[in-house]
Design a protein around this motif. Structure first.
Motif, PDB file in Angstrom:
ATOM      1  N   GLY A 170      -7.161   9.931   5.998  1.00 30.58           N
ATOM      2  CA  GLY A 170      -7.021   9.560   7.403  1.00 30.58           C
ATOM      3  C   GLY A 170      -5.632   9.797   7.969  1.00 30.58           C
ATOM      4  O   GLY A 170      -4.732  10.287   7.292  1.00 30.58           O
ATOM      5  N   ASP A 171      -5.491   9.407   9.247  1.00 28.91           N
ATOM      6  CA  ASP A 171      -4.248   9.595   9.990  1.00 28.91           C
ATOM      7  C   ASP A 171      -3.185   8.583   9.543  1.00 28.91           C
ATOM      8  O   ASP A 171      -3.490   7.410   9.319  1.00 28.91           O
ATOM      9  CB  ASP A 171      -4.545   9.423  11.484  1.00 28.91           C
ATOM     10  N   ILE A 172      -1.935   9.019   9.442  1.00 29.21           N
ATOM     11  CA  ILE A 172      -0.848   8.162   8.951  1.00 29.21           C
ATOM     12  C   ILE A 172      -0.673   6.902   9.787  1.00 29.21           C
ATOM     13  O   ILE A 172      -0.657   5.789   9.259  1.00 29.21           O
ATOM     14  CB  ILE A 172       0.496   8.921   8.975  1.00 29.21           C
ATOM     15  N   VAL A 173      -0.545   7.078  11.102  1.00 24.65           N
ATOM     16  CA  VAL A 173      -0.240   5.925  11.948  1.00 24.65           C
ATOM     17  C   VAL A 173      -1.414   4.949  11.968  1.00 24.65           C
ATOM     18  O   VAL A 173      -1.237   3.728  11.915  1.00 24.65           O
ATOM     19  CB  VAL A 173       0.146   6.377  13.369  1.00 24.65           C
ATOM     20  N   LEU A 191      -3.663   4.413   9.562  1.00 25.42           N
ATOM     21  CA  LEU A 191      -3.714   3.649   8.309  1.00 25.42           C
ATOM     22  C   LEU A 191      -2.545   2.667   8.209  1.00 25.42           C
ATOM     23  O   LEU A 191      -2.714   1.523   7.786  1.00 25.42           O
ATOM     24  CB  LEU A 191      -3.702   4.600   7.114  1.00 25.42           C
ATOM     25  N   ALA A 192      -1.361   3.110   8.611  1.00 19.68           N
ATOM     26  CA  ALA A 192      -0.178   2.239   8.546  1.00 19.68           C
ATOM     27  C   ALA A 192      -0.382   0.999   9.401  1.00 19.68           C
ATOM     28  O   ALA A 192      -0.095  -0.124   8.984  1.00 19.68           O
ATOM     29  CB  ALA A 192       1.058   3.005   9.008  1.00 19.68           C
ATOM     30  N   THR A 193      -0.913   1.208  10.607  1.00 24.62           N
ATOM     31  CA  THR A 193      -1.143   0.092  11.523  1.00 24.62           C
ATOM     32  C   THR A 193      -2.189  -0.865  10.958  1.00 24.62           C
ATOM     33  O   THR A 193      -2.041  -2.083  11.027  1.00 24.62           O
ATOM     34  CB  THR A 193      -1.623   0.626  12.895  1.00 24.62           C
ATOM     35  N   ARG A 194      -3.234  -0.289  10.371  1.00 26.17           N
ATOM     36  CA  ARG A 194      -4.286  -1.131   9.796  1.00 26.17           C
ATOM     37  C   ARG A 194      -3.718  -2.005   8.668  1.00 26.17           C
ATOM     38  O   ARG A 194      -3.957  -3.206   8.613  1.00 26.17           O
ATOM     39  CB  ARG A 194      -5.416  -0.249   9.257  1.00 26.17           C
ATOM     40  N   TYR A 195      -2.917  -1.400   7.780  1.00 22.04           N
ATOM     41  CA  TYR A 195      -2.375  -2.179   6.667  1.00 22.04           C
ATOM     42  C   TYR A 195      -1.407  -3.256   7.136  1.00 22.04           C
ATOM     43  O   TYR A 195      -1.392  -4.363   6.601  1.00 22.04           O
ATOM     44  CB  TYR A 195      -1.685  -1.255   5.661  1.00 22.04           C
ATOM     45  N   ALA A 196      -0.593  -2.926   8.138  1.00 25.63           N
ATOM     46  CA  ALA A 196       0.344  -3.922   8.663  1.00 25.63           C
ATOM     47  C   ALA A 196      -0.444  -5.110   9.235  1.00 25.63           C
ATOM     48  O   ALA A 196      -0.104  -6.269   9.003  1.00 25.63           O
ATOM     49  CB  ALA A 196       1.236  -3.298   9.727  1.00 25.63           C
ATOM     50  N   PRO A 215       0.840  -1.202   0.000  1.00 22.29           N
ATOM     51  CA  PRO A 215       0.000   0.000   0.000  1.00 22.29           C
ATOM     52  C   PRO A 215       0.877   1.255   0.000  1.00 22.29           C
ATOM     53  O   PRO A 215       1.889   1.303   0.692  1.00 22.29           O
ATOM     54  CB  PRO A 215      -0.792  -0.103   1.306  1.00 22.29           C
ATOM     55  N   CYS A 216       0.470   2.219  -0.792  1.00 22.29           N
ATOM     56  CA  CYS A 216       1.201   3.478  -0.883  1.00 22.29           C
ATOM     57  C   CYS A 216       0.351   4.558  -0.242  1.00 22.29           C
ATOM     58  O   CYS A 216      -0.829   4.693  -0.560  1.00 22.29           O
ATOM     59  CB  CYS A 216       1.463   3.806  -2.340  1.00 22.29           C
ATOM     60  N   LEU A 217       0.943   5.297   0.660  1.00 20.18           N
ATOM     61  CA  LEU A 217       0.211   6.356   1.337  1.00 20.18           C
ATOM     62  C   LEU A 217       0.795   7.698   0.920  1.00 20.18           C
ATOM     63  O   LEU A 217       1.941   8.011   1.237  1.00 20.18           O
ATOM     64  CB  LEU A 217       0.294   6.169   2.856  1.00 20.18           C
ATOM     65  N   ASP A 218       0.024   8.460   0.180  1.00 21.03           N
ATOM     66  CA  ASP A 218       0.435   9.809  -0.170  1.00 21.03           C
ATOM     67  C   ASP A 218       0.179  10.697   1.037  1.00 21.03           C
ATOM     68  O   ASP A 218      -0.925  10.699   1.584  1.00 21.03           O
ATOM     69  CB  ASP A 218      -0.365  10.327  -1.371  1.00 21.03           C
ATOM     70  N   VAL A 219       1.182  11.426   1.433  1.00 29.61           N
ATOM     71  CA  VAL A 219       1.092  12.211   2.665  1.00 29.61           C
ATOM     72  C   VAL A 219       1.146  13.691   2.325  1.00 29.61           C
ATOM     73  O   VAL A 219       2.003  14.130   1.546  1.00 29.61           O
ATOM     74  CB  VAL A 219       2.259  11.861   3.614  1.00 29.61           C
ATOM     75  N   ARG A 220       0.207  14.428   2.874  1.00 29.23           N
ATOM     76  CA  ARG A 220       0.284  15.881   2.770  1.00 29.23           C
ATOM     77  C   ARG A 220      -0.040  16.475   4.130  1.00 29.23           C
ATOM     78  O   ARG A 220      -1.082  16.159   4.707  1.00 29.23           O
ATOM     79  CB  ARG A 220      -0.693  16.427   1.717  1.00 29.23           C
ATOM     80  N   ASP A 221       0.861  17.297   4.630  1.00 31.26           N
ATOM     81  CA  ASP A 221       0.692  17.937   5.936  1.00 31.26           C
ATOM     82  C   ASP A 221       0.361  16.920   7.026  1.00 31.26           C
ATOM     83  O   ASP A 221      -0.530  17.130   7.847  1.00 31.26           O
ATOM     84  CB  ASP A 221      -0.408  19.018   5.867  1.00 31.26           C
ATOM     85  N   GLY A 222       1.051  15.781   7.005  1.00 33.85           N
ATOM     86  CA  GLY A 222       0.893  14.785   8.059  1.00 33.85           C
ATOM     87  C   GLY A 222      -0.364  13.937   7.957  1.00 33.85           C
ATOM     88  O   GLY A 222      -0.644  13.124   8.822  1.00 33.85           O
ATOM     89  N   ARG A 223      -1.157  14.100   6.886  1.00 36.30           N
ATOM     90  CA  ARG A 223      -2.361  13.286   6.672  1.00 36.30           C
ATOM     91  C   ARG A 223      -2.186  12.469   5.398  1.00 36.30           C
ATOM     92  O   ARG A 223      -1.452  12.863   4.495  1.00 36.30           O
ATOM     93  CB  ARG A 223      -3.594  14.187   6.488  1.00 36.30           C
ATOM     94  N   VAL A 224      -2.887  11.342   5.334  1.00 36.07           N
ATOM     95  CA  VAL A 224      -2.868  10.548   4.111  1.00 36.07           C
ATOM     96  C   VAL A 224      -3.945  11.081   3.172  1.00 36.07           C
ATOM     97  O   VAL A 224      -5.093  11.278   3.578  1.00 36.07           O
ATOM     98  CB  VAL A 224      -3.116   9.058   4.415  1.00 36.07           C
ATOM     99  N   VAL A 225      -3.562  11.336   1.921  1.00 33.76           N
ATOM    100  CA  VAL A 225      -4.513  11.862   0.936  1.00 33.76           C
ATOM    101  C   VAL A 225      -4.426  11.017  -0.333  1.00 33.76           C
ATOM    102  O   VAL A 225      -3.500  10.252  -0.527  1.00 33.76           O
ATOM    103  CB  VAL A 225      -4.221  13.340   0.579  1.00 33.76           C
ATOM    104  N   LYS A 226      -5.412  11.155  -1.187  1.00 33.97           N
ATOM    105  CA  LYS A 226      -5.337  10.487  -2.480  1.00 33.97           C
ATOM    106  C   LYS A 226      -5.999  11.357  -3.528  1.00 33.97           C
ATOM    107  O   LYS A 226      -7.081  11.887  -3.313  1.00 33.97           O
ATOM    108  CB  LYS A 226      -6.027   9.114  -2.421  1.00 33.97           C
ATOM    109  N   GLY A 227      -5.359  11.512  -4.654  1.00 34.66           N
ATOM    110  CA  GLY A 227      -5.942  12.268  -5.758  1.00 34.66           C
ATOM    111  C   GLY A 227      -6.005  11.414  -7.002  1.00 34.66           C
ATOM    112  O   GLY A 227      -5.417  10.347  -7.068  1.00 34.66           O
ATOM    113  N   VAL A 228      -6.746  11.869  -7.980  1.00 37.73           N
ATOM    114  CA  VAL A 228      -6.800  11.205  -9.275  1.00 37.73           C
ATOM    115  C   VAL A 228      -5.961  12.027 -10.235  1.00 37.73           C
ATOM    116  O   VAL A 228      -6.165  13.238 -10.357  1.00 37.73           O
ATOM    117  CB  VAL A 228      -8.252  11.081  -9.761  1.00 37.73           C
ATOM    118  N   ARG A 229      -5.020  11.371 -10.881  1.00 38.79           N
ATOM    119  CA  ARG A 229      -4.104  12.057 -11.789  1.00 38.79           C
ATOM    120  C   ARG A 229      -3.499  13.306 -11.141  1.00 38.79           C
ATOM    121  O   ARG A 229      -3.424  14.369 -11.744  1.00 38.79           O
ATOM    122  CB  ARG A 229      -4.809  12.418 -13.099  1.00 38.79           C
TER     123      ARG A 229
END
Lengths: 255, 197
Positions: free
Chosen positions: A30-33, A35-40, A8-22
């Motif tokens: 959501g929060d970095i930690v 989401l990271a913990t959930r994926y692990a 899983p790739c987490l795009d981070v902006r200002d300490g939050r995970v974001v996703k854009g199209v193109r």
């Protein structure tokens, strides 16, 4: 046998995970930690964090959140975004990142890859490459993250893969931008061409939308790992179910 | 019982520290042998190349101290390789605590070089304390381009081109070629076997 990696790739902006199209219209995921913990927990083999604003704004990722992630998870992760010196890389690695990924700064200063590999070893140094069809050929797209600052260089993608691995990159993440965020499948043709000339581990990125896309990219392009973002963030694909399906189809995975 | 993490100034120190914190195991970072005086066991972490790592161990006094060490020692990744006699990577003499040579790994048809990712443990030694609760086929995370061919001191193997020593031991000196601190539950169990063993 070595397992194919789901990343899983987490795009981070200002300490939050974001996703854009193109690369536009970013949505908060959501929060970095968290989401990271959930994926692990769900069985991700590795994580990649891209600070998508870092390079265009001439700002490097802050080690603070790197360290928070490293404390929380027990799988490897890479950090990308704005790393343009050995010192930038050292700060992230010593904060607990397992690898650092360089993209735009290496295009401006290719010797950066040599310096990083010499200092930390090739196993820490990932070359992130954004590639798209330009004038009928796969070429490098430079300086992603902010549409207003996008510029294009004309290096051929396969030439650049040869150069970065020669310089000491220990892994290549090839992001096929024409597919990015649209979930219609990985660019297996481009990835297979890259595989044929890439002597180090190769990670597919861009286009994952369904379980069969992962199966196809492992089977046809023979990549070592497959990276995806929105299908995991939006819970369209659950990692455990994906791995079980891949195993049924004869793909070696870690369950 | 405190664990000393030998401060090799390489990049995986933080992940080893955090792994011990996750299991509530007290530790100190020990730049010199004196700083580990009160500790019950030692972890020798390491990533990168063998030459610079040996130079640092020689300069800090750790090389001499480790050759006399009676406490349990666990080398991790490069830290495991340093326990052997000689490395073809930068042609350097190692600590010599376990007989064997570190050579360049040839993956053959098994994949690209270096060996990077989750591979399966096999040929587990039944009496190896680090392997309590671990079964053949359990996967751990490897990142390395050089390896030790399994000899009499191999306690677990994996396969990548040829058989690879995954865990080695001679008496109190043991090492993992993989990264237990980044190998999810299986890695945590192996680290816990070391800490509590």
């Amino acid at each position: 046998m070595l397992a194919r990696r789901i990343i899983p790739c987490l795009d981070v902006r200002d300490g939050r995970v974001v996703k854009g199209v193109r690369f536009r219209d970013h949505v908060d995921m959501g929060d970095i930690v968290e989401l990271a913990t959930r994926y692990a927990r769900e069985g991700a083999d590795e994580l990649v964090f891209y600070d998508i604003t870092a390079s265009p704004q001439e700002r490097a990722v802050e080690p603070e959140w790197v360290s928070r992630v490293a404390r929380a998870i027990d799988i490897p992760f890479a950090v990308a975004g704005g790393i343009r010196s050995v010192d930038d890389a050292r700060a992230r690695l010593f904060a607990g990142a397992d690898k650092i990924s360089v993209n735009t700064p290496a295009l401006r200063d290719p010797d950066l890859i040599d310096r990083l590999a010499r200092e930390f070893g090739s196993q820490c140094v990932v070359s992130g490459i954004d590639s798209r069809v330009i004038e009928g050929e796969w070429r490098i797209h430079q300086n992603t993250g902010d549409p207003d600052k996008t510029e294009i260089s004309h290096r051929r993608t396969l030439d650049w893969i040869g150069e970065v691995t020669e310089r000491g990159a220990g892994e290549v993440v090839l992001n096929c931008m024409d597919q990015d965020g649209v979930r219609e499948g990985y660019d297996v043709d481009q990835l297979a061409a890259a595989r044929a000339i890439c002597p180090v581990p190769l990670i597919a990125s861009g286009g994952a939308g369904a379980i069969e896309h992962f199966e196809a990219v492992f089977r046809i392009a023979n990549v070592d790992g497959a990276l995806a973002a929105s299908v995991f963030h939006k819970q369209i694909i659950e990692i455990g179910a994906l791995k079980a399906a891949l195993k049924d189809q004869g793909v070696e995975v870690r369950l | 019982m405190t664990t000393a993490i030998i401060d090799t100034s390489t990049a995986n120190i933080a992940s080893v520290r955090f792994a011990l914190e996750r299991m509530d195991a007290p530790y100190v970072l020990a730049a010199t042998p004196e700083e580990a005086a009160g500790c019950a066991r030692l972890i020798l972490p390491g990533v990168g190349a063998a030459g610079p790592a040996m130079a640092r161990l020689n300069a800090s006094g750790w090389s001499a101290a480790l050759r006399e060490e009676r406490r349990p020692v666990l080398g991790v990744c490069l830290g495991m390789q340093l326990l052997f006699e000689h490395s073809d990577e930068s042609d350097v003499a190692l600590l010599g605590l376990i007989p064997g040579r570190v050579e360049r790994l040839d993956p053959g048809a098994d994949g690209p070089w270096p060996h990077m990712g989750w591979n399966a443990l096999d040929e587990l030694a039944e009496d190896e304390p680090l392997l309590a609760g671990i079964a053949p086929g359990d996967r751990v995370y490897f990142v390395h381009g050089f390896y030790v061919a399994p000899g009499e001191h191999a306690r677990a193997q994996t396969r990548y081109g040829s058989p690879v020593t995954a865990i080695a031991r001679k008496d109190n000196i043991a090492g993992c070629q993989f990264h237990p601190e980044r190998s999810a539950k299986i890695g945590a169990r192996i680290l816990s076997n070391f800490i509590k063993g």
